[in-house]
Design a protein around this motif. Structure first.
Motif, short mmCIF file in Angstrom:
data_model
loop_
_atom_site.label_atom_id
_atom_site.label_comp_id
_atom_site.label_asym_id
_atom_site.label_seq_id
_atom_site.Cartn_x
_atom_site.Cartn_y
_atom_site.Cartn_z
N SER A 178 0.74 -1.35 -0.82
CA SER A 178 -0.28 0.41 -0.05
C SER A 178 0.80 1.17 -0.02
CB SER A 178 -0.71 -0.62 0.97
OG SER A 178 -1.27 0.92 1.25
N MET A 179 2.10 1.29 0.66
CA MET A 179 2.37 2.40 1.21
C MET A 179 4.11 2.41 -0.92
SD MET A 179 5.32 2.79 3.81
CE MET A 179 6.13 1.12 3.62
N VAL A 180 3.79 1.82 -0.71
CA VAL A 180 4.90 1.47 -1.68
C VAL A 180 4.72 2.04 -3.42
CG1 VAL A 180 7.59 0.20 -3.25
CG2 VAL A 180 7.00 0.05 -0.27
N VAL A 181 3.48 1.56 -3.60
CA VAL A 181 2.87 1.16 -4.76
C VAL A 181 2.76 2.58 -5.48
CG1 VAL A 181 -0.03 1.16 -4.54
CG2 VAL A 181 1.52 -0.06 -6.42
N ALA B 124 4.71 -4.66 -5.87
CA ALA B 124 4.14 -2.98 -6.05
C ALA B 124 4.56 -2.11 -7.11
CB ALA B 124 4.34 -2.09 -4.84
N GLY B 125 6.04 -2.43 -7.47
CA GLY B 125 6.69 -1.88 -8.89
C GLY B 125 6.00 -2.35 -10.15
N LEU C 7 -4.96 1.49 -6.11
CA LEU C 7 -4.32 -0.27 -5.25
C LEU C 7 -4.06 0.15 -4.07
CD1 LEU C 7 -2.14 -1.68 -8.05
CD2 LEU C 7 -4.53 -2.71 -8.02
N SER C 8 -3.36 1.79 -3.99
CA SER C 8 -2.62 1.33 -2.15
C SER C 8 -3.96 0.85 -1.83
CB SER C 8 -2.00 2.93 -2.03
OG SER C 8 -2.36 3.24 -1.25
N VAL C 9 -5.51 1.94 -1.54
CA VAL C 9 -6.59 1.75 -1.15
C VAL C 9 -7.18 0.15 -0.74
CG1 VAL C 9 -8.48 2.35 -1.13
CG2 VAL C 9 -7.32 3.73 -1.67
N VAL C 10 -7.17 -0.51 -1.62
CA VAL C 10 -7.31 -1.75 -1.81
C VAL C 10 -6.25 -2.76 -1.05
CG1 VAL C 10 -7.57 -3.76 -3.15
CG2 VAL C 10 -8.39 -2.03 -3.84
N LEU D 102 -6.70 5.80 7.93
CA LEU D 102 -5.41 6.72 7.06
C LEU D 102 -5.13 6.48 5.44
CD1 LEU D 102 -4.11 8.19 10.23
CD2 LEU D 102 -5.75 8.72 8.91
N LEU D 103 -3.74 5.28 5.91
CA LEU D 103 -3.41 5.16 4.59
C LEU D 103 -4.33 5.01 3.26
CD1 LEU D 103 -0.42 2.82 4.40
CD2 LEU D 103 -0.47 5.00 3.91
N ALA D 104 -5.57 4.53 3.46
CA ALA D 104 -6.36 4.59 2.61
C ALA D 104 -7.60 5.37 2.34
CB ALA D 104 -7.47 2.92 3.43
N THR D 105 -7.65 6.80 3.27
CA THR D 105 -8.24 8.06 2.47
C THR D 105 -7.15 8.57 2.09
OG1 THR D 105 -8.74 7.40 5.53
CG2 THR D 105 -9.02 9.75 3.75
#
Length: 383
Positions: free
Chosen positions: A212-215, A336-337, A355-358, A270-273
């Motif tokens: 979620s972070m790196v993508v 992710a890359g 993709l990060s949200v999912v 928070l990451l998803a938001t």
């Protein structure tokens, strides 16, 4: 405090080059001329991470058998050798060999955390894990800036020769650290009464969190340009903003008395938001807010996951635990890359944020399932 400060300094010295130099991969390959086709840039950018992911579990078992300090020394020596091979490379093959050695024999983050688990316990260990992440993020901010200055003065490959001194200095400093301690005892139970979840489940959560972070990283520059941001300094600031948030809010967030579950769920939310905001926004102001939320989510999730890891780690198994966790994070970065490149090419530049949200929402769902399953097993055991 002396031990923690020494480990953090050593980790920063190693991470400075590892995280700073890949940005200049195109220039490094340019020194080999037509011998290095452009498509190799992405492959070699990911090569050390792939090698680290492949070797992490082995080195974790090595650490548990032969000692965590020994494994930390091994990782620092591996980076030194890898940097020297890259620095003295006179062919593309030798340069690739240097990257292979750097990846296969590195892994200083997992080795540092495994060693700290032999010296600290409970909340002290959790705080130290947060600080090693801070060390990595400071290196991620400072490294590209400082090395970018020096690449203007010298060939990037030649820089590797000088940078090899950094992990070598870390190795010499580590020699003064005490050998592994077993005074912490066996597996720890959380101070707030939470029972641990399985290491394999933690590895799954680590994978989804890191994905979620790196993508969102690889295509942030063209995404910002699509929004009309043409100032590279401003784009760089927005890119680094989450890491600055981590550094500034680490201490106050660490003092929150929330449970590990609560911190992890809030952080992933928070990451998803943030991902949703970045996929929908068309203004710089909203983008700034989204990046602030992104940094807060990273910090909160790491806090929660580190608490969960502290519940299952012990001096006897810390090498295996952190090796597995580190491998999971590295594989997440590779996946992710690759997926970011596919969805951008096939669909839209905003897709990595979706993709990060999912991934973040899936991690929240699995965390609740893991915790519910644990609670059910405990109830059945009592019955």
């Amino acid at each position: 405090m002396r031990i923690l400060a020494c480990v953090l300094l050593c980790h920063f010295l190693s991470a400075f080059s590892v995280l700073g130099m890949p940005l200049f991969m195109p220039r490094m390959l340019g020194t080999f001329g037509s011998e290095a086709p452009d498509y190799l840039i992405g492959i070699l950018f990911a090569l050390p991470s792939i090698c680290t992911a492949m070797a992490a579990a082995f080195w974790g078992r090595f650490a548990d058998r032969y000692g965590k300090r020994t494994s930390l020394l091994r990782a620092q020596l591996g980076l030194t050798m890898g940097f020297l091979l890259c620095g003295f490379a006179d062919s593309l093959g030798m340069f690739i060999l240097g990257l292979l050695v750097q990846g296969l024999c590195g892994g200083t983050l997992a080795a540092s955390n495994a060693y700290l688990a032999t010296q600290l316990k409970g909340q002290h260990l959790t705080n130290s894990l947060n600080l090693t992440q801070l060390s990595a993020r400071v290196a991620l901010i400072v490294g590209p800036i400082a090395l970018g200055f020096f690449t203007q003065l010298s060939e990037p490959l030649l820089l590797y020769r000088g940078l090899a001194l950094l992990p070598l200095l870390a190795l010499l400093a580590t020699l003064w650290l005490p050998v592994d301690s077993s005074v912490v005892g066996d597996k720890q139970i959380a101070e707030n009464g939470e029972q641990p979840i399985a290491v394999t489940q933690l590895a799954v959560l680590q994978f989804l969190f890191c994905f979620s972070m790196v993508v969102t990283y690889p295509y942030f520059l063209p995404y910002a340009e699509m929004l009309g941001l043409t100032n590279d300094s401003l784009v760089g600031l927005l890119y680094s903003l989450p890491h600055l948030v981590y550094a500034l809010l680490l201490i106050p967030i660490g003092k929150l008395s929330w449970s590990a579950m609560s911190k992890t769920v809030v952080g992933l939310s928070l990451l998803a938001t943030s991902g949703a905001m970045q996929s929908l926004t068309a203004s710089t102001e909203i983008l700034v807010l989204a990046r602030l939320l992104f940094g807060s989510g990273i910090l909160m999730t790491y806090n929660g996951l580190h608490l969960l890891i502290t519940n299952v780690v012990s001096p006897a198994n810390s090498g295996t635990v952190f090796g597995q966790i580190d491998a999971s994070g590295k594989w997440a970065g590779v996946a992710a890359g690759i997926l970011a490149g596919i969805v951008v090419a096939q669909i839209d530049i905003r897709m990595p944020f979706l993709l990060s949200v999912v991934s973040a929402l899936l991690a929240i769902s699995l965390l609740r399932i893991f915790n519910k399953g644990k609670t059910t097993r405990e109830y059945q055991g009592c019955a």
